[in-house]
Design a protein around this motif. Sequence first.
Motif, PDB file in Angstrom:
ATOM      1  N   CYS A   5      -6.814  -9.088 -14.188  1.00 37.31           N
ATOM      2  CA  CYS A   5      -6.676  -9.872 -12.918  1.00 37.31           C
ATOM      3  C   CYS A   5      -6.980  -9.101 -11.742  1.00 37.31           C
ATOM      4  CB  CYS A   5      -5.126 -10.441 -13.005  1.00 37.31           C
ATOM      5  SG  CYS A   5      -4.681 -11.194 -11.416  1.00 37.31           S
ATOM      6  N   GLU A   6      -7.414  -9.545 -10.753  1.00 37.07           N
ATOM      7  CA  GLU A   6      -7.874  -8.917  -9.453  1.00 37.07           C
ATOM      8  C   GLU A   6      -6.534  -9.203  -8.639  1.00 37.07           C
ATOM      9  OE1 GLU A   6     -11.473  -9.383  -7.174  1.00 37.07           O
ATOM     10  OE2 GLU A   6     -12.743  -8.850  -8.993  1.00 37.07           O
ATOM     11  N   ASN A  34      -5.103  -8.339  -4.819  1.00 36.35           N
ATOM     12  CA  ASN A  34      -5.410  -7.618  -3.477  1.00 36.35           C
ATOM     13  C   ASN A  34      -7.023  -7.214  -3.509  1.00 36.35           C
ATOM     14  OD1 ASN A  34      -2.773  -8.024  -2.734  1.00 36.35           O
ATOM     15  ND2 ASN A  34      -2.320  -5.736  -2.627  1.00 36.35           N
ATOM     16  N   SER A  35      -7.998  -8.320  -3.964  1.00 43.36           N
ATOM     17  CA  SER A  35      -9.252  -7.638  -4.206  1.00 43.36           C
ATOM     18  C   SER A  35      -9.696  -6.391  -4.980  1.00 43.36           C
ATOM     19  CB  SER A  35      -9.975  -7.951  -2.998  1.00 43.36           C
ATOM     20  OG  SER A  35      -9.857  -8.968  -2.207  1.00 43.36           O
ATOM     21  N   LYS A  36      -8.746  -6.039  -5.815  1.00 46.69           N
ATOM     22  CA  LYS A  36      -9.048  -4.899  -6.554  1.00 46.69           C
ATOM     23  C   LYS A  36      -8.714  -5.128  -7.958  1.00 46.69           C
ATOM     24  CE  LYS A  36      -7.919  -1.226  -3.268  1.00 46.69           C
ATOM     25  NZ  LYS A  36      -7.185  -0.322  -2.650  1.00 46.69           N
ATOM     26  N   ARG A  37      -9.744  -4.664  -8.881  1.00 51.15           N
ATOM     27  CA  ARG A  37      -9.252  -4.666 -10.342  1.00 51.15           C
ATOM     28  C   ARG A  37      -7.810  -3.953 -10.731  1.00 51.15           C
ATOM     29  NH1 ARG A  37     -12.919  -2.088 -14.880  1.00 51.15           N
ATOM     30  NH2 ARG A  37     -13.127  -0.424 -13.604  1.00 51.15           N
ATOM     31  N   SER A  38      -7.176  -4.600 -11.689  1.00 52.11           N
ATOM     32  CA  SER A  38      -6.173  -3.981 -11.937  1.00 52.11           C
ATOM     33  C   SER A  38      -6.434  -2.761 -12.638  1.00 52.11           C
ATOM     34  CB  SER A  38      -5.242  -5.000 -13.093  1.00 52.11           C
ATOM     35  OG  SER A  38      -4.830  -6.127 -12.400  1.00 52.11           O
ATOM     36  N   SER A  58      -8.794   0.742  -7.444  1.00 57.41           N
ATOM     37  CA  SER A  58      -7.955  -0.352  -8.434  1.00 57.41           C
ATOM     38  C   SER A  58      -6.490  -0.590  -7.870  1.00 57.41           C
ATOM     39  CB  SER A  58      -7.823   0.246  -9.895  1.00 57.41           C
ATOM     40  OG  SER A  58      -6.882   1.310 -10.031  1.00 57.41           O
ATOM     41  N   TYR A  59      -5.957  -1.473  -8.485  1.00 55.51           N
ATOM     42  CA  TYR A  59      -4.474  -1.813  -8.115  1.00 55.51           C
ATOM     43  C   TYR A  59      -3.682  -1.492  -9.254  1.00 55.51           C
ATOM     44  CZ  TYR A  59      -0.401  -4.293  -6.612  1.00 55.51           C
ATOM     45  OH  TYR A  59       0.891  -4.837  -6.101  1.00 55.51           O
ATOM     46  N   THR A 102     -10.006 -13.426  -8.290  1.00 53.14           N
ATOM     47  CA  THR A 102      -9.308 -12.749  -7.054  1.00 53.14           C
ATOM     48  C   THR A 102      -7.862 -13.456  -6.638  1.00 53.14           C
ATOM     49  OG1 THR A 102     -11.407 -12.214  -6.298  1.00 53.14           O
ATOM     50  CG2 THR A 102      -9.600 -11.911  -4.904  1.00 53.14           C
ATOM     51  N   ASN A 112      -5.263 -12.990  -3.759  1.00 56.06           N
ATOM     52  CA  ASN A 112      -4.899 -12.173  -2.576  1.00 56.06           C
ATOM     53  C   ASN A 112      -3.349 -12.195  -2.203  1.00 56.06           C
ATOM     54  OD1 ASN A 112      -7.211 -11.180  -1.941  1.00 56.06           O
ATOM     55  ND2 ASN A 112      -8.371 -13.025  -1.646  1.00 56.06           N
ATOM     56  N   THR A 128       0.041 -12.483 -10.445  1.00 56.76           N
ATOM     57  CA  THR A 128      -0.702 -11.284 -11.103  1.00 56.76           C
ATOM     58  C   THR A 128      -1.141 -11.346 -12.332  1.00 56.76           C
ATOM     59  OG1 THR A 128       1.372  -9.881 -11.403  1.00 56.76           O
ATOM     60  CG2 THR A 128       0.303  -9.651  -9.159  1.00 56.76           C
TER      61      THR A 128
END
Lengths: 488, 488
Positions: free
Chosen positions: A166-167, A169-173, A225-226, B2, B4, B18
Amino acid sequence: MTMNTPTTTHSKNLNKYTLNPYFRELSFYISLPVYVRVSEIEKELQSGVKKPFKKLYKSIIGDCHAMGQIPITFIRQVLSIVTYPELLRSCEMPEDVKSRAKDLLMACAGHSIGAYTAPFGMEMVRKHCAQYITKRDEGLPSDWTNIILGNGATSCIKSILHLLQCEVNSKRSGVMIPVPQYPLYQAALKEFNLHQINYYLDESSNWSLEVTELDRALLESKKVSYPRAIVIINPGNPTGQVLTRKNMEEIVKFAHVNNLIILADEVYQQNIYDDNSEFISFKRVIMEMGLPYSEIELVSFMSCSKGYMGECGIRGGFIEIVNMDPFVKNMYMEVVSSLLCPNVMGQIVLDLVCNPPEKGEPSYDQFILEKSKILNTFKEKARLVKETFDSIEGISCNPVQGAMYAFPQIHFPPKFIDEAKKQSREPDDLYTVRLVDETGICVSPGSLFGQQSGTYHFRNTILHQTDDLKEMLYIFKTFHENFIKIYS
Amino acid sequence: MTMNTPTTTHSKNLNKYTLNPYFRELSFYISLPVYVRVSEIEKELQSGVKKPFKKLYKSIIGDCHAMGQIPITFIRQVLSIVTYPELLRSCEMPEDVKSRAKDLLMACAGHSIGAYTAPFGMEMVRKHCAQYITKRDEGLPSDWTNIILGNGATSCIKSILHLLQCEVNSKRSGVMIPVPQYPLYQAALKEFNLHQINYYLDESSNWSLEVTELDRALLESKKVSYPRAIVIINPGNPTGQVLTRKNMEEIVKFAHVNNLIILADEVYQQNIYDDNSEFISFKRVIMEMGLPYSEIELVSFMSCSKGYMGECGIRGGFIEIVNMDPFVKNMYMEVVSSLLCPNVMGQIVLDLVCNPPEKGEPSYDQFILEKSKILNTFKEKARLVKETFDSIEGISCNPVQGAMYAFPQIHFPPKFIDEAKKQSREPDDLYTVRLVDETGICVSPGSLFGQQSGTYHFRNTILHQTDDLKEMLYIFKTFHENFIKIYS
């Protein structure tokens, strides 16, 4: 995930341009040069090709039965009855075996192991797993509805990692994994498009986890990444270390501060050899630390493939989920349920491992004898392997406190490193191919598991029968001493 | 992919925002109102709550053993010996059973089913599967290296669909699936972010596939997706139809023109009841049609859960891949190998199904007797179910030519449809809950499988023991006639 290359120029609909892009760069281990060479040599030996050795010493996979370990009688007797209940009439089967088999059959729909079970597994088995955990954790409760059975720990691990694709905050996990680590994790992270956050174990401190290193790795990863979770393998694979409670508490605090899920790969929880080490579960640590740590999201993985039973081919594993969001748990069940149910034989082996014969029951003495013999032999071999490797010039090996592997470091002569580089090969990779070509000994190169740049290792299982292991270590020592002479 | 929404406002790292976004909207069947009700009723009956019926007639899942079907003796005897090889000394086991068990054990590493096998399964088993296919397809060759074993057909199907998760020409990949269809496909497409392209089976022509409908569905889907594959379930689930060769040839031509992979769900290949129908594999059809059709990419799925053996809990399945790109095949093996190997018991059941006792062997007569008894009873029940449903006012049912289900259409009185709509419920969903509440009969609503808008169905297995089935059909008829009276 976009691929704009027109497929019309390719004859196949499914080709390298239209394949799931995360699969395109997988390189787990089938194509590893040493494994390819092992298969070739096996065929050569079968077809009578002359070799400088008579047999292969396969020291690659943690596969006890393949190395000649005898299955536990109690487990196999129960399995034979549940598959063929006519054997309930046999006077050669102990009464407790029959009664276990009857209970298990009663818990199956239509009293047959050929019926589907609930998607998370049979209620009775899940309850026994929870009881096992409670006993293991010295009375800390385990809720059976948090136990989920699967086709081996590996498929459980993969299914949990898949939840995180899942992305945010617009980052890849991102998922933190140890280096070195069992290569399943690298492969699964690629497969599910999760960012791999490497944290390095400290070889100089018996492969411990230093929080400063965890902080460094996490900080670096946040650019791209997140971070979602941290994987900890305890006892360690390939490293053989057993974490101390102090170290575990540090990790828990780190996970809490950074709101990370702890993914605790605890499949070797029954494989402890070091007299000063004990297995402590992450569940126990977080619960005993109390709030706020006891609310950390935690998933622990267990398997019937390791321990003393080593039933790899049966494919049984379970997870305990702790503090999982109920919505997520429901969705997880939906995903799992599309596979209908885990294989019933795997469920049954887990049941027996979690609920072994008790004192006074007819099978108890033999069960304890077989189990302790296996674990004692592992202990002896863990010591033997460490001491032998450590005694060889240019090799150093941390103690094998647990699990089933040694992960010694080889200090290659510069001349050999140059030779490997000229061939564009990793030195450890080239070394393991040489080793199997000249001696028949197959070990896995450290680069498969990851290692600090400029260091070289190999992983070696401790699972050979003792005489075989001694023979192998002797041959290895001779090979390596000669190797050092050539390159010095 | 994505998301957000800031996760910091949620206490859990893994929460509904998430979670893998493709998992969020899964609704396979656990949460279906009728299934939830069945679980509740089961517990109520156990705790002694008074009901208008004494037992549940579960007609939901294709689970033969759960419905009282006796396992095949030959299969179970071999399983008991491979799990507990001491039984090789038993004088109660037939010689051919012992010899099979010995061969299988010899093919296992360390002669134990507890050892890992190769990732695609044991070579011996794969060869037997290929031999079975060759015989089934009247001599057309099958290459054993194209046979891949797995933990049930379901996991094989999911792993193949996962290969297709890719954007092509900036569009999501799409997969054509029949409506109605076994709901695994809907769920797996969601899970892997594949666009679902529905094509409707023609109920008025015994659920046949019309090429005009395939063309319509494909054309419509091209706006939003890049079509990759067409799933065909033959014999049909839930529909029970068996495709004619003519219809299959039309489908093959359609797949060729549109460069689609054919995913042939052929798990019911041994379940044919109609005297004028025969099972023909897609492999055979494409090969006998010759070039260019014989070069179509094809994957066929088979299982040990269906047929006459019904070994669902064992979780064994295999696929044959035909004309797959070698690069893709290698990558597929890498993905599969991260799971180590399919469970060995499942592999062994497949081996025995593909290589049953031969004439003259000690187990042959009993094996044939058991097998034909099961298949003959299925045939009788297929007829009985169809005829009974068809004889009820307001219900029409196509013949059950194969598989294990009837999928009758119910013509609800407008008054009932209004009532359902007032409750914001699907009429078939409401009907099945009423049915189980009043009679204990559990069937699956047609909306689970998909159906033409404005039509209503339910799926009913033919797997009850004959007396149970007759009793159930009688109770159903009474219920439905009364239901019609109330709403007319």
